[in-house]
Design a protein around this motif. Sequence first.
Motif, PDB file in Angstrom:
ATOM      1  N   GLU A  48       0.754  -1.288  -0.166  1.00  0.00           N
ATOM      2  CA  GLU A  48      -0.043   0.148  -0.021  1.00  0.00           C
ATOM      3  C   GLU A  48       0.770   1.343  -0.038  1.00  0.00           C
ATOM      4  O   GLU A  48       0.459   2.390  -0.466  1.00  0.00           O
ATOM      5  CB  GLU A  48      -0.979   0.012   1.214  1.00  0.00           C
ATOM      6  N   LEU A  49       2.002   1.147   0.570  1.00  0.00           N
ATOM      7  CA  LEU A  49       2.806   2.508   0.527  1.00  0.00           C
ATOM      8  C   LEU A  49       2.984   2.988  -0.747  1.00  0.00           C
ATOM      9  O   LEU A  49       3.325   4.161  -0.963  1.00  0.00           O
ATOM     10  CB  LEU A  49       4.088   1.989   1.269  1.00  0.00           C
ATOM     11  N   LYS A  50       3.039   2.009  -1.775  1.00  0.00           N
ATOM     12  CA  LYS A  50       3.232   2.505  -3.155  1.00  0.00           C
ATOM     13  C   LYS A  50       2.177   3.618  -3.786  1.00  0.00           C
ATOM     14  O   LYS A  50       2.249   4.365  -4.530  1.00  0.00           O
ATOM     15  CB  LYS A  50       3.452   1.485  -4.064  1.00  0.00           C
ATOM     16  N   TYR A  51       1.139   3.720  -2.842  1.00  0.00           N
ATOM     17  CA  TYR A  51       0.151   4.459  -3.263  1.00  0.00           C
ATOM     18  C   TYR A  51      -0.083   6.008  -2.691  1.00  0.00           C
ATOM     19  O   TYR A  51      -0.549   6.851  -2.973  1.00  0.00           O
ATOM     20  CB  TYR A  51      -1.322   3.878  -3.113  1.00  0.00           C
ATOM     21  N   VAL A  52       1.279   6.138  -1.811  1.00  0.00           N
ATOM     22  CA  VAL A  52       1.578   7.133  -1.013  1.00  0.00           C
ATOM     23  C   VAL A  52       2.592   7.878  -1.043  1.00  0.00           C
ATOM     24  O   VAL A  52       2.855   8.929  -0.976  1.00  0.00           O
ATOM     25  CB  VAL A  52       1.019   6.902   0.438  1.00  0.00           C
ATOM     26  N   TYR A  53       3.721   6.837  -1.211  1.00  0.00           N
ATOM     27  CA  TYR A  53       5.207   7.438  -1.192  1.00  0.00           C
ATOM     28  C   TYR A  53       5.946   6.667  -2.290  1.00  0.00           C
ATOM     29  O   TYR A  53       5.605   5.402  -2.337  1.00  0.00           O
ATOM     30  CB  TYR A  53       5.485   7.282   0.255  1.00  0.00           C
ATOM     31  N   HIS A  54       6.636   7.086  -3.023  1.00  0.00           N
ATOM     32  CA  HIS A  54       7.717   6.307  -3.920  1.00  0.00           C
ATOM     33  C   HIS A  54       9.167   6.885  -3.534  1.00  0.00           C
ATOM     34  O   HIS A  54       9.416   7.883  -3.580  1.00  0.00           O
ATOM     35  CB  HIS A  54       7.505   6.282  -5.278  1.00  0.00           C
ATOM     36  N   GLN A  62       1.792   5.010  -7.430  1.00  0.00           N
ATOM     37  CA  GLN A  62       0.793   4.499  -7.897  1.00  0.00           C
ATOM     38  C   GLN A  62      -0.512   4.811  -7.780  1.00  0.00           C
ATOM     39  O   GLN A  62      -0.885   5.380  -6.897  1.00  0.00           O
ATOM     40  CB  GLN A  62       1.013   2.814  -7.993  1.00  0.00           C
ATOM     41  N   VAL A  63      -1.546   4.605  -8.382  1.00  0.00           N
ATOM     42  CA  VAL A  63      -3.055   5.121  -8.566  1.00  0.00           C
ATOM     43  C   VAL A  63      -3.770   4.010  -8.187  1.00  0.00           C
ATOM     44  O   VAL A  63      -3.958   3.173  -9.057  1.00  0.00           O
ATOM     45  CB  VAL A  63      -3.294   6.124  -9.630  1.00  0.00           C
TER      46      VAL A  63
END
Length: 309
Positions: A48-54, A62-63
């Motif tokens: 889930e972190l990929k939807y908030v931070y990269h 990601q969306v």
Amino acid sequence: MADNSRFDHDLVLAHKFPETTFTYTERDAAVYALGVGACGRNAIDSDELKYVYHENGQQFVQVLPTFAALFSLGSLTNGSIDLPGLQYDPRLLLHGQQYIQIYKPFPSSASLINKVSLAGLHDKGKAAILELETKSYEKQSGELLCMNRSTIYLRGAGGFSNSSHPYSYSNYPVNQAAAPKIPKSQPFAVFEDCTQPSQALLYRLSGDYNPLHSDPMIAEVAGFSRPILHGLCSLGFAVRAVIKCICRGDANIIKTISGRFLLHVYPGETLITEMWLEGSRVIYQAKVKERNRAVLSGFVDLRHVTPSL
Ligand SMILES: CCC/C=C/C(=O)SCCNC(=O)CCNC(=O)[C@H](O)C(C)(C)COP(=O)([O-])OP(=O)([O-])OC[C@H]1O[C@@H](n2cnc3c(N)ncnc32)[C@H](O)[C@@H]1OP(=O)([O-])[O-]
């Protein structure tokens, strides 16, 4: 007796919804993800972190596929829809269903053009049901990204046609609206998640400012003891459960999402999402743990099923 003074068939069908634009940035995608509970239990959850931070910068965020539902909000003014020829009390409006087809993964920022049309209108006696279709095109490439069909349940607005032949107009295939039968068997997966007492206050920042979700007085007029959660927020929670448990974190395999809002959810309640796998279709049902009531059900169609399942 039909009260047809509130309904003008010709005016409704002739109405042309204005084309709207929708521009979003990586920040909007991240605020949305937090609004539907991503990383709510675990701030370093790698699914889930990929939807908030990269780590390489926000432009790589990601969306979530349910972000698509926001594209249809352009036809709302303060959470209600202006449709000449149909009169209703906007304070009694509830979101009934959402159907989303996704044609390609969403970029982390984009400018879109939305084309809106009337997909259906039905007189249910005690209520009217209005269905709006929104097709969203990427402005630069002209490519069709997704289609939303939003079903709006207008309490108290029915009874405008002859009760022996209630008015019903629809311009899409019946099978797209069919509610799935919830299997009697044990679910394939179950996921429990808490919404926060402030969930609707956070979610509204993604663009649905209907005071039903924030103002205690307005919620009371609408028949609720306190502000309720946005239906699309509950849908975001349920589809996150599907992404986690069935898609193994790969949201890009989702092609269709359908959900019917069965009962309101109060922010702070716990959602238990049960999932059944039937071929490449995931049937799901979300229940509120505290009241042991089903609040949302629907299906998610996948491009393919993850091999490890
Ligand atoms: C985008 C807008 C802004 C956002 C607002 C929100 O988020 S609000 C927060 C999120 N939303 C919520 O919290 C809403 C939660 N849902 C509810 O509170 C209730 O389900 C209800 C009040 C919508 C309907 O209950 P009820 O007891 O009055 O209904 P009933 O069982 O007597 O059926 C009458 C007819 O309507 C049909 N029909 C029924 N339900 C739906 C539906 N959902 N969808 C579509 N259709 C529906 C049913 O098939 C039947 O037709 P048939 O078969 O006779 O031809």
